[in-house]
Design a protein around this motif. Structure first.
Motif, PDB file in Angstrom:
ATOM      1  N   TYR A  50       0.477  -1.349   0.239  1.00  0.00           N
ATOM      2  CA  TYR A  50       0.130   0.369   0.065  1.00  0.00           C
ATOM      3  C   TYR A  50       0.538   1.089   0.342  1.00  0.00           C
ATOM      4  N   LEU A  51       0.928   2.236  -1.046  1.00  0.00           N
ATOM      5  CA  LEU A  51       1.259   3.275  -1.225  1.00  0.00           C
ATOM      6  C   LEU A  51       1.055   4.270  -0.318  1.00  0.00           C
ATOM      7  N   LEU A  52       2.157   4.845   0.581  1.00  0.00           N
ATOM      8  CA  LEU A  52       2.021   5.482   1.841  1.00  0.00           C
ATOM      9  C   LEU A  52       2.334   6.798   1.065  1.00  0.00           C
ATOM     10  N   SER A  53       2.980   6.937   0.501  1.00  0.00           N
ATOM     11  CA  SER A  53       3.942   8.797  -0.251  1.00  0.00           C
ATOM     12  C   SER A  53       4.008   8.433  -0.883  1.00  0.00           C
ATOM     13  N   GLN A  54       3.400   9.689  -2.077  1.00  0.00           N
ATOM     14  CA  GLN A  54       3.362   9.927  -3.630  1.00  0.00           C
ATOM     15  C   GLN A  54       4.864   9.828  -3.550  1.00  0.00           C
ATOM     16  N   PRO A  55       4.890   8.720  -4.909  1.00  0.00           N
ATOM     17  CA  PRO A  55       6.481   9.192  -5.963  1.00  0.00           C
ATOM     18  C   PRO A  55       7.326   9.747  -6.007  1.00  0.00           C
ATOM     19  N   LYS A  56       8.484  10.409  -5.189  1.00  0.00           N
ATOM     20  CA  LYS A  56       9.143  11.489  -5.581  1.00  0.00           C
ATOM     21  C   LYS A  56      10.351  11.196  -6.659  1.00  0.00           C
ATOM     22  N   LEU A  57       9.921  11.930  -7.081  1.00  0.00           N
ATOM     23  CA  LEU A  57      11.346  11.521  -8.794  1.00  0.00           C
ATOM     24  C   LEU A  57      12.348  12.780  -8.906  1.00  0.00           C
ATOM     25  N   THR A  58      13.751  12.040  -8.616  1.00  0.00           N
ATOM     26  CA  THR A  58      14.861  13.375  -8.687  1.00  0.00           C
ATOM     27  C   THR A  58      15.604  12.727  -9.929  1.00  0.00           C
ATOM     28  N   LYS A  59      16.554  13.437 -10.442  1.00  0.00           N
ATOM     29  CA  LYS A  59      17.110  13.258 -11.591  1.00  0.00           C
ATOM     30  C   LYS A  59      18.893  13.474 -11.236  1.00  0.00           C
ATOM     31  N   ILE A  60      19.181  12.648 -11.822  1.00  0.00           N
ATOM     32  CA  ILE A  60      21.100  12.768 -11.022  1.00  0.00           C
ATOM     33  C   ILE A  60      21.531  12.349 -12.085  1.00  0.00           C
ATOM     34  N   HIS A 110      21.851  12.663 -15.412  1.00  0.00           N
ATOM     35  CA  HIS A 110      20.914  12.603 -16.874  1.00  0.00           C
ATOM     36  C   HIS A 110      20.221  10.744 -15.992  1.00  0.00           C
ATOM     37  N   GLN A 111      20.058  10.690 -14.610  1.00  0.00           N
ATOM     38  CA  GLN A 111      19.203   9.058 -14.766  1.00  0.00           C
ATOM     39  C   GLN A 111      18.047   9.356 -13.819  1.00  0.00           C
ATOM     40  N   ASN A 112      17.320   8.621 -14.330  1.00  0.00           N
ATOM     41  CA  ASN A 112      15.973   8.947 -13.502  1.00  0.00           C
ATOM     42  C   ASN A 112      15.883   8.418 -11.831  1.00  0.00           C
ATOM     43  N   PHE A 113      15.671   9.022 -10.561  1.00  0.00           N
ATOM     44  CA  PHE A 113      15.347   8.312  -9.320  1.00  0.00           C
ATOM     45  C   PHE A 113      14.244   7.956  -8.745  1.00  0.00           C
ATOM     46  N   CYS A 114      13.309   6.953  -8.575  1.00  0.00           N
ATOM     47  CA  CYS A 114      12.052   7.488  -7.650  1.00  0.00           C
ATOM     48  C   CYS A 114      12.560   6.910  -6.055  1.00  0.00           C
ATOM     49  N   VAL A 172      11.610   1.908  -0.380  1.00  0.00           N
ATOM     50  CA  VAL A 172      11.593   1.396  -2.191  1.00  0.00           C
ATOM     51  C   VAL A 172      12.080   2.223  -2.883  1.00  0.00           C
ATOM     52  N   PHE A 173      13.114   2.457  -3.049  1.00  0.00           N
ATOM     53  CA  PHE A 173      13.083   2.639  -4.806  1.00  0.00           C
ATOM     54  C   PHE A 173      13.603   2.751  -5.937  1.00  0.00           C
ATOM     55  N   THR A 174      13.273   2.907  -7.713  1.00  0.00           N
ATOM     56  CA  THR A 174      13.401   2.669  -8.362  1.00  0.00           C
ATOM     57  C   THR A 174      14.272   3.854  -9.725  1.00  0.00           C
ATOM     58  N   LYS A 175      15.258   3.049 -10.636  1.00  0.00           N
ATOM     59  CA  LYS A 175      15.652   4.151 -11.357  1.00  0.00           C
ATOM     60  C   LYS A 175      16.029   4.003 -12.838  1.00  0.00           C
ATOM     61  N   GLY A 176      15.659   4.595 -13.606  1.00  0.00           N
ATOM     62  CA  GLY A 176      15.713   4.439 -14.584  1.00  0.00           C
ATOM     63  C   GLY A 176      14.488   4.586 -15.364  1.00  0.00           C
ATOM     64  N   LYS A 177      14.036   3.516 -16.648  1.00  0.00           N
ATOM     65  CA  LYS A 177      12.386   4.240 -17.232  1.00  0.00           C
ATOM     66  C   LYS A 177      11.356   3.386 -16.254  1.00  0.00           C
TER      67      LYS A 177
END
Length: 103
Positions: free
Chosen positions: A9-19, A21-25, A45-50
């Motif tokens: 269950y998602l407790l927070s809105q996903p936050k997107l940052t760019k470092i 030229h790579q996207n991290f969420c 949790v985190f993810t990167k790229g597409k």
């Protein structure tokens, strides 16, 4: 690599940052726990790229999702008198799907 599949269950809105030229969420989720005597577990949790862009665009706070991920454990030391060690658990998302509930 450890594969970890769970419903969350998602407790927070996903936050997107760019470092560089790579996207991290990054987002905070709650693992659904079906045992009576144990509370739900909150993890970051985190993810990167597409996939990071997909998570940021498609998912909102309060969504129920199924996440396929891997777990990394990082050991750290604090630089103080006690020389304490701690472990930080990271969960990296590989695939994510929405759960549609018809009420």
């Amino acid at each position: 690599m450890n594969t970890f599949v769970f419903t969350a269950y998602l407790l927070s809105q996903p936050k997107l940052t760019k470092i560089k030229h790579q996207n991290f969420c990054y987002l905070l989720v709650s693992l659904n726990n079906f045992m009576d005597n144990i509370a739900n577990i909150k993890i970051k949790v985190f993810t990167k790229g597409k996939i990071a862009r997909q998570v940021f665009d498609l998912y909102k706070e309060k969504n129920n999702v199924i996440i396929e991920s891997s777990i990394y454990i990082k050991k750290t030391r604090f630089l103080n008198k006690n020389q304490k060690k701690s472990k930080i658990i990271f969960v990296k998302i590989h695939k994510i799907q929405n759960i549609y509930l018809n009420l």
